[in-house]
Design a protein around this motif. Sequence first.
Motif, short mmCIF file in Angstrom:
data_model
loop_
_atom_site.label_atom_id
_atom_site.label_comp_id
_atom_site.label_asym_id
_atom_site.label_seq_id
_atom_site.Cartn_x
_atom_site.Cartn_y
_atom_site.Cartn_z
N LEU A 151 13.04 -31.27 -5.35
CA LEU A 151 11.65 -31.11 -5.79
C LEU A 151 10.69 -31.02 -4.61
N LYS A 152 10.98 -31.77 -3.55
CA LYS A 152 10.13 -31.68 -2.36
C LYS A 152 10.19 -30.28 -1.77
N ALA A 153 11.39 -29.70 -1.74
CA ALA A 153 11.54 -28.33 -1.22
C ALA A 153 10.77 -27.35 -2.08
N LYS A 159 3.45 -24.70 -2.13
CA LYS A 159 2.28 -24.87 -1.27
C LYS A 159 2.15 -23.69 -0.31
N ALA A 160 3.26 -23.27 0.26
CA ALA A 160 3.25 -22.15 1.20
C ALA A 160 2.79 -20.87 0.50
N GLU A 161 3.28 -20.65 -0.70
CA GLU A 161 2.89 -19.44 -1.45
C GLU A 161 1.42 -19.47 -1.83
N GLU A 162 0.92 -20.65 -2.22
CA GLU A 162 -0.50 -20.78 -2.56
C GLU A 162 -1.40 -20.42 -1.38
N ALA A 194 -0.08 -25.69 8.77
CA ALA A 194 -0.80 -24.54 8.22
C ALA A 194 -1.98 -24.16 9.12
N LEU A 195 -2.68 -25.18 9.62
CA LEU A 195 -3.81 -24.92 10.53
C LEU A 195 -3.31 -24.32 11.84
N TYR A 196 -2.17 -24.83 12.32
CA TYR A 196 -1.61 -24.33 13.58
C TYR A 196 -1.15 -22.88 13.43
N LYS A 201 0.05 -16.72 9.94
CA LYS A 201 0.48 -17.06 8.59
C LYS A 201 1.98 -17.39 8.51
N SER A 202 2.50 -17.94 9.59
CA SER A 202 3.93 -18.25 9.62
C SER A 202 4.16 -19.63 10.23
#
Length: 347
Positions: A151-153, A159-162, A194-196, A201-202
């Motif tokens: 579930l964490k994965a 989250k990444a897709e959002e 995500a900020l880094y 976008k990767s």
Amino acid sequence: MSYIKLKEKIKKGQLAPLYLLYGTEQYLIDEITQQLLSKALTDEERDFNLSVYDMQEQPVDSAVEEGQTLPFFGDRRVVIIKNASFLTGAKGKDKIEHNLKVLEEYIENPPGETLFIIIAPYAKLDERKKLVKKLKSGGEVLQADSFDDQLKAKWLQDKAEEMNLSLPSEAKEKLLQLAGRDLMQLASEFQKLALYAGESKSITVEAVEMLIARTLEENIFALVENVVYGRTEKALRIYYDLLKQNEEPVKILNLFARQFRIILHIKELSRRGYSRQKIAGHLKLHPYAVKMAEQQAKGFSEKELATILKELAEMDYQMKMGKMDKKLILELFITQLKKEPKKARPR
């Protein structure tokens, strides 16, 4: 209802008049609450149509009365009641007297214009209580328990897709290994990554290794990995950093021994035909840690691993008897373990 299903319903705008959010995973409760608010009210409407009541300080009657009031300059009203300990079996903790009868009556016929959200951040509710039974049968219920690795994965991928971010499987596994013990920490570390990532976008595995703080156990894992693949200089750098952090050589040695025992166990279980997932469950390890230890195990025979563990036991004795400088004992072990380094994996 599962967190994933409830989140999907909210995303589609399928809102119910009554929600019960309970459990010990506060991050999930907070996230679902914020998603409900975002879907139900605009920022401007929150000033008029959002009310929050703490059951440790205010009676439930006031919240019910608010829930029965029509929204002001908007289509919906949201009422949140926090710390609903009267749903548990705990006795004598509430300083406020609650008229639970009015809440029962509200649950039987909740107004369609109001989202009534009851939050009980406790591991268990008292299932014998009439109020709990009514809530579970009449509302949307989230039991916010800790996620398993799968579930964490899934949560990370969503989250990444959002955020339109690329999150390769190796980076995701590494992030789960380093920060996956607690969902709040995982969310915080993901936001940092995500900020880094910025315009690229990767999220790369290199970024995860650079930005995510390691625990002592994870540093030992990395130290062993560098030793196994002949990267002695990197191994010593990690070792010296641990000493600068005032980590005791005896403690480092014990964790070293633990990692080599894990490698030996994994080698034995793999030989018996155990799957990676089964090994992870048997040894209570993250599957990614098993995957990495499987690769480390290829550099040793079972006999070599048994010999290393005997050497570590002897070193432990030498340290405790003061026969040699503790720091030097480990340094010699790190430099001599792989006299002929194997070809290092590409980094």
